[in-house]
Design a protein around this motif. Structure first.
Motif, PDB file in Angstrom:
ATOM      1  N   SER A 221       8.590   7.114  -1.348  1.00 33.17           N
ATOM      2  CA  SER A 221       8.225   8.268  -0.655  1.00 33.17           C
ATOM      3  C   SER A 221       7.557   9.165  -1.782  1.00 33.17           C
ATOM      4  O   SER A 221       8.028   9.058  -2.922  1.00 33.17           O
ATOM      5  CB  SER A 221       9.268   9.153  -0.137  1.00 33.17           C
ATOM      6  N   SER A 222       6.472   9.855  -1.392  1.00 29.96           N
ATOM      7  CA  SER A 222       5.751  10.686  -2.404  1.00 29.96           C
ATOM      8  C   SER A 222       5.306  11.961  -1.688  1.00 29.96           C
ATOM      9  O   SER A 222       4.956  12.094  -0.465  1.00 29.96           O
ATOM     10  CB  SER A 222       4.793   9.965  -2.968  1.00 29.96           C
ATOM     11  N   ASN A 223       5.615  13.176  -2.575  1.00 36.85           N
ATOM     12  CA  ASN A 223       5.065  14.460  -1.831  1.00 36.85           C
ATOM     13  C   ASN A 223       4.126  15.252  -2.697  1.00 36.85           C
ATOM     14  O   ASN A 223       4.040  16.320  -2.807  1.00 36.85           O
ATOM     15  CB  ASN A 223       6.401  15.433  -1.581  1.00 36.85           C
ATOM     16  N   ALA A 224       3.656  14.484  -3.539  1.00 33.66           N
ATOM     17  CA  ALA A 224       2.611  14.921  -4.617  1.00 33.66           C
ATOM     18  C   ALA A 224       1.593  13.939  -4.908  1.00 33.66           C
ATOM     19  O   ALA A 224       1.944  12.830  -4.854  1.00 33.66           O
ATOM     20  CB  ALA A 224       3.206  15.336  -5.915  1.00 33.66           C
ATOM     21  N   PRO A 225       0.234  14.224  -5.331  1.00 38.39           N
ATOM     22  CA  PRO A 225      -0.550  13.496  -5.972  1.00 38.39           C
ATOM     23  C   PRO A 225       0.096  12.460  -7.106  1.00 38.39           C
ATOM     24  O   PRO A 225       0.542  13.216  -7.944  1.00 38.39           O
ATOM     25  CB  PRO A 225      -1.831  14.207  -6.481  1.00 38.39           C
ATOM     26  N   GLU A 226      -0.210  11.176  -7.187  1.00 37.59           N
ATOM     27  CA  GLU A 226       0.240  10.529  -7.861  1.00 37.59           C
ATOM     28  C   GLU A 226      -0.141   9.242  -8.119  1.00 37.59           C
ATOM     29  O   GLU A 226      -0.869   8.508  -7.164  1.00 37.59           O
ATOM     30  CB  GLU A 226       1.889  10.359  -7.713  1.00 37.59           C
ATOM     31  N   PHE A 227       0.037   8.253  -9.502  1.00 45.20           N
ATOM     32  CA  PHE A 227      -0.634   6.924  -9.436  1.00 45.20           C
ATOM     33  C   PHE A 227       0.857   6.022  -9.326  1.00 45.20           C
ATOM     34  O   PHE A 227       1.872   6.253  -9.909  1.00 45.20           O
ATOM     35  CB  PHE A 227      -1.187   6.827 -10.792  1.00 45.20           C
ATOM     36  N   PHE A 228       0.534   4.800  -8.673  1.00 45.76           N
ATOM     37  CA  PHE A 228       1.641   3.889  -8.808  1.00 45.76           C
ATOM     38  C   PHE A 228       1.054   2.331  -9.037  1.00 45.76           C
ATOM     39  O   PHE A 228      -0.351   2.203  -8.616  1.00 45.76           O
ATOM     40  CB  PHE A 228       2.183   3.599  -7.101  1.00 45.76           C
ATOM     41  N   ASN A 229       1.634   1.441  -9.769  1.00 40.04           N
ATOM     42  CA  ASN A 229       1.384   0.075  -9.946  1.00 40.04           C
ATOM     43  C   ASN A 229       2.305  -0.639  -9.382  1.00 40.04           C
ATOM     44  O   ASN A 229       3.379  -0.732  -9.587  1.00 40.04           O
ATOM     45  CB  ASN A 229       1.217   0.054 -11.309  1.00 40.04           C
ATOM     46  N   ILE A 230       1.657  -1.534  -8.328  1.00 44.14           N
ATOM     47  CA  ILE A 230       2.793  -2.234  -7.277  1.00 44.14           C
ATOM     48  C   ILE A 230       2.491  -3.805  -7.508  1.00 44.14           C
ATOM     49  O   ILE A 230       1.293  -4.257  -7.469  1.00 44.14           O
ATOM     50  CB  ILE A 230       2.316  -1.742  -5.883  1.00 44.14           C
ATOM     51  N   ASN A 231       3.486  -4.404  -7.394  1.00 50.56           N
ATOM     52  CA  ASN A 231       3.509  -5.737  -7.919  1.00 50.56           C
ATOM     53  C   ASN A 231       3.484  -6.582  -6.444  1.00 50.56           C
ATOM     54  O   ASN A 231       4.463  -6.515  -5.623  1.00 50.56           O
ATOM     55  CB  ASN A 231       4.631  -6.333  -8.592  1.00 50.56           C
ATOM     56  N   LEU A 232       2.603  -7.417  -6.140  1.00 49.32           N
ATOM     57  CA  LEU A 232       2.459  -8.224  -4.911  1.00 49.32           C
ATOM     58  C   LEU A 232       2.963  -9.692  -5.293  1.00 49.32           C
ATOM     59  O   LEU A 232       2.529 -10.226  -6.169  1.00 49.32           O
ATOM     60  CB  LEU A 232       0.837  -8.375  -4.566  1.00 49.32           C
ATOM     61  N   THR A 233       3.842 -10.141  -4.406  1.00 47.36           N
ATOM     62  CA  THR A 233       4.519 -11.552  -4.621  1.00 47.36           C
ATOM     63  C   THR A 233       4.254 -12.500  -3.521  1.00 47.36           C
ATOM     64  O   THR A 233       3.737 -11.927  -2.255  1.00 47.36           O
ATOM     65  CB  THR A 233       6.027 -11.348  -5.112  1.00 47.36           C
ATOM     66  N   ASN A 234       4.855 -13.627  -3.659  1.00 47.27           N
ATOM     67  CA  ASN A 234       4.535 -14.728  -2.702  1.00 47.27           C
ATOM     68  C   ASN A 234       3.339 -14.955  -2.039  1.00 47.27           C
ATOM     69  O   ASN A 234       3.147 -15.215  -0.992  1.00 47.27           O
ATOM     70  CB  ASN A 234       5.593 -14.055  -1.539  1.00 47.27           C
ATOM     71  N   LEU A 235       2.383 -14.868  -3.203  1.00 43.02           N
ATOM     72  CA  LEU A 235       0.920 -15.126  -2.699  1.00 43.02           C
ATOM     73  C   LEU A 235       0.812 -16.661  -2.763  1.00 43.02           C
ATOM     74  O   LEU A 235       1.563 -17.304  -3.383  1.00 43.02           O
ATOM     75  CB  LEU A 235       0.004 -14.644  -3.613  1.00 43.02           C
ATOM     76  N   ASN A 236      -0.293 -17.208  -2.209  1.00 37.70           N
ATOM     77  CA  ASN A 236      -0.554 -18.655  -2.252  1.00 37.70           C
ATOM     78  C   ASN A 236      -1.634 -19.049  -3.346  1.00 37.70           C
ATOM     79  O   ASN A 236      -2.560 -18.032  -3.620  1.00 37.70           O
ATOM     80  CB  ASN A 236      -1.298 -19.027  -0.896  1.00 37.70           C
TER      81      ASN A 236
END
Length: 606
Positions: free
Chosen positions: A301-316
């Protein structure tokens, strides 16, 4: 005196006439039923509906029967769609015998809507039925409910409420009512989205609620109610949901790409008209404009402008993916631009390879002579084919394009396991004494090899042309050029009494590939039977141990039946063998030789 007699005569004459009238009248009441018929009033019809009415009438005079009492046996109403209905049509009995005038009423149901009917009252008595005057009526037509649509209330960006009213239920009870709604159909019906509030048997006010709507969108709504006659609708109300603004999002760079994972950045730039919400990445390998209905990963959850770096897994592995950032709030979901990337191709891992040699003694078959082994980890690679390639000692790294022998493995593997490939007798001639080999794996992305290994192979001799008769045994032994020298060839002869071994023949050095020998059974032993049977009378195959002992039971089959052996005749088992210069001894397979049955000498069991 004469005047007096005349006066009496006139009186007598009057009395005689009055008596005659009384006599005739009494006789008429007793013998003429028409003078005492029941009298019916006029039929009245009330409460006319689509399928029913109420019919009433009265009996004003009951009449007199032959016994002087009431003649009425039954009375009621009859009706039909034709004129002058009778009791042969449809009748409804209202009552039975009555001695006094009565009023009666019946309800006629099961009628057809909007149809003309004829009705009469009837009385059954001693004579023919008595009917009232005919009356005609028509049932009413079926009528749908009358409904009005109210106004919109409690309107938000995703929901609204609207009122309605059943002003008249119509010709029958309401079986369902509510409101219908559509974004595109300006005269919505029950085929569109609707609420269902149940039945009703009287006029009523009601209210419906709709949720999950689009923000800032015009909807068309109207009330409805359904009965047996059909569905009645109110006027159409146009209602627009409240306007909201979703968050704005930017999709960042894709980094740290592997065969099964990647990192993707996302920035929530603006909050929109609401604040708290989920921020994340959604992706797909098939949908080039992925949404949160595809695969997604929430950052929280976020309630303000913000940057995130998200890891994607279980890819082929080796697969193109389409990704974009998103932010979901009560105002809806905002998406960033779509970016694509391709995961790295999977590279399988091949473990140490080794070769082991078969211990199969049936050298006449085409079974595997050499077993090649290695371990394989697919690492997600799509395997097309795998096995081994073999070359001579001069080529250290054989490939699929440069080999003297390719052996494709049939061992199934899923992720990790040991794979086996066997070199058969038919391919042995392609090998040398020393050979290089290595495992290979062909994937959709290329070919991968294990490290180069070496194995050596000694070619065993082979038995052929085996022949057995009552005089002896003969066979042929084939020797390969790359096989150690045959130093001894002979037979192992086993007797049931002492397990003796025949003295073998020692052969001088020879360079020929074929050596033939013939070994005769001494004439003094011709009486010995060459049978070896188990307890069910079936011939068994046995390889003698080092000391030549073979343990069997002394039962035999003769003439199709199991017989006891002759105790005075022992049995004999003869097995050829070849001994090599390196000490290895070879036997034919199967090692126990089926003797010739005619050599058995019968005896009588006592």
């Amino acid at each position: 005196m004469m005047k007096t007699l005349s006066k009496y005569f006139k009186v007598a004459h009057v009395l005689l006439l009055w008596g005659l009238v009384v006599y005739v009248g009494c006789r008429t009441n007793k013998n003429d039923p028409t003078a005492s018929l029941p009298i019916l009033g006029n039929v009245k019809i009330n409460d006319i509906k689509t399928t029913s009415v109420q019919a009433s009438c009265s009996i004003s005079k009951v009449g007199v029967g032959s016994d002087g009492s009431s003649s009425i046996k039954e009375y009621g109403i009859c009706y039909a769609t034709k004129e002058k209905p009778t009791i042969s049509d449809t009748k409804l009995k209202a009552g039975e015998k009555t001695d006094i005038p009565v009023d009666f009423q019946v309800t006629i149901s099961g009628l057809t809507a909007n149809t003309k009917y004829y009705v009469r009252a009837y009385v059954l008595h001693e004579g023919d039925p008595v009917y009232s005057e005919e009356l005609a009526f028509s049932t009413t037509a079926q009528k749908a409910p009358e409904v009005t649509t109210g106004t919109g209330e409690n309107i938000t960006s995703t929901s609204l409420e609207v009122s309605g009213k059943i002003a008249n239920i119509g010709s029958s009870d309401v079986v369902q009512h509510g409101h219908v709604l559509s974004e595109t159909n300006q005269t919505p019906t029950t085929s569109d989205f609707k609420t269902e509030l149940g039945t009703a048997n009287a006029p009523k006010d009601y209210k419906s609620g709709f949720s999950g709507l689009k923000a800032n969108t015009t909807y068309y709504v109207r009330a409805y109610a359904t009965n047996a006659a059909g569905t009645g609708y109110g006027s159409v109300a146009t209602i627009k949901t409240a306007n909201v603004v979703a968050s704005t999002v930017t999709t960042g760079n894709v980094t740290n790409i592997t065969t099964s994972s990647a990192d993707v950045g996302v920035t929530r730039n603006t909050l929109g008209t609401t604040t708290n919400g989920q921020v994340g990445i959604c992706w797909s390998s098939t949908n080039q404009t992925p949404t949160i209905a595809d695969t997604k990963r929430e950052n929280g959850s976020s309630n303000a402008p913000e940057f995130f770096n998200i890891n994607l897994t279980n890819l082929n592995p080796n697969t193109t993916y389409y990704v974009r950032g998103y932010a979901t709030t009560a105002a809806g979901t905002g998406y960033g631009e779509v970016k694509s990337f391709k995961t790295n191709a999977a590279v399988p891992t091949i473990g140490y390879t080794s070769a082991s040699f078969s211990t199969i003694v049936n050298l006449e078959s085409d079974d595997d002579r050499i077993a090649l082994r290695c371990t394989l980890t697919t690492n997600g690679a799509q395997i097309v084919e795998y096995g081994f390639v073999v070359h001579d000692s001069k080529t250290a790294n054989p490939t699929l394009d440069n080999n003297v022998l390719k052996v494709v493995s049939t061992t199934s593997i899923n992720g990790y396991g040991v794979i086996l490939s066997g070199i058969k007798k038919a391919d042995i001639a392609k090998l040398e004494a020393t050979n290089n080999f290595r495992a290979y794996i062909k994937t959709t992305d290329g070919v991968y090899y294990g490290s180069s290994q070496t194995f050596s192979y000694t070619y065993p001799p082979e038995f052929s042309s085996l022949k057995f008769d009552c005089n002896g045994t003969s066979f042929t032994v084939t020797k390969y050029s790359r096989t150690p020298q045959i130093t001894e060839i002979g037979e192992i002869e086993i007797l049931s009494t002492n397990y003796a071994q025949v003295t073998p023949q020692t052969l001088p050095p020879s360079t020929s590939y074929t050596t033939k020998g013939y070994f005769s059974i001494p004439s003094g032993d011709n009486s010995y039977a060459l049978y070896v049977y188990n307890t069910t009378g079936k011939l068994i195959s046995l390889l003698p141990s080092a000391n030549g002992k073979v343990y069997t039971t002394n039962r035999k089959t003769e003439g199709g039946s199991l017989q006891a052996p002759c105790s005075s005749y022992p049995w004999r088992l003869v097995i050829p063998y070849v001994k090599m210069a390196n000490g290895t001894v070879y036997y034919p397979n199967p090692p126990s030789i089926k003797p010739v049955e005619k050599c058995f000498i019968d005896c009588t069991v006592k």
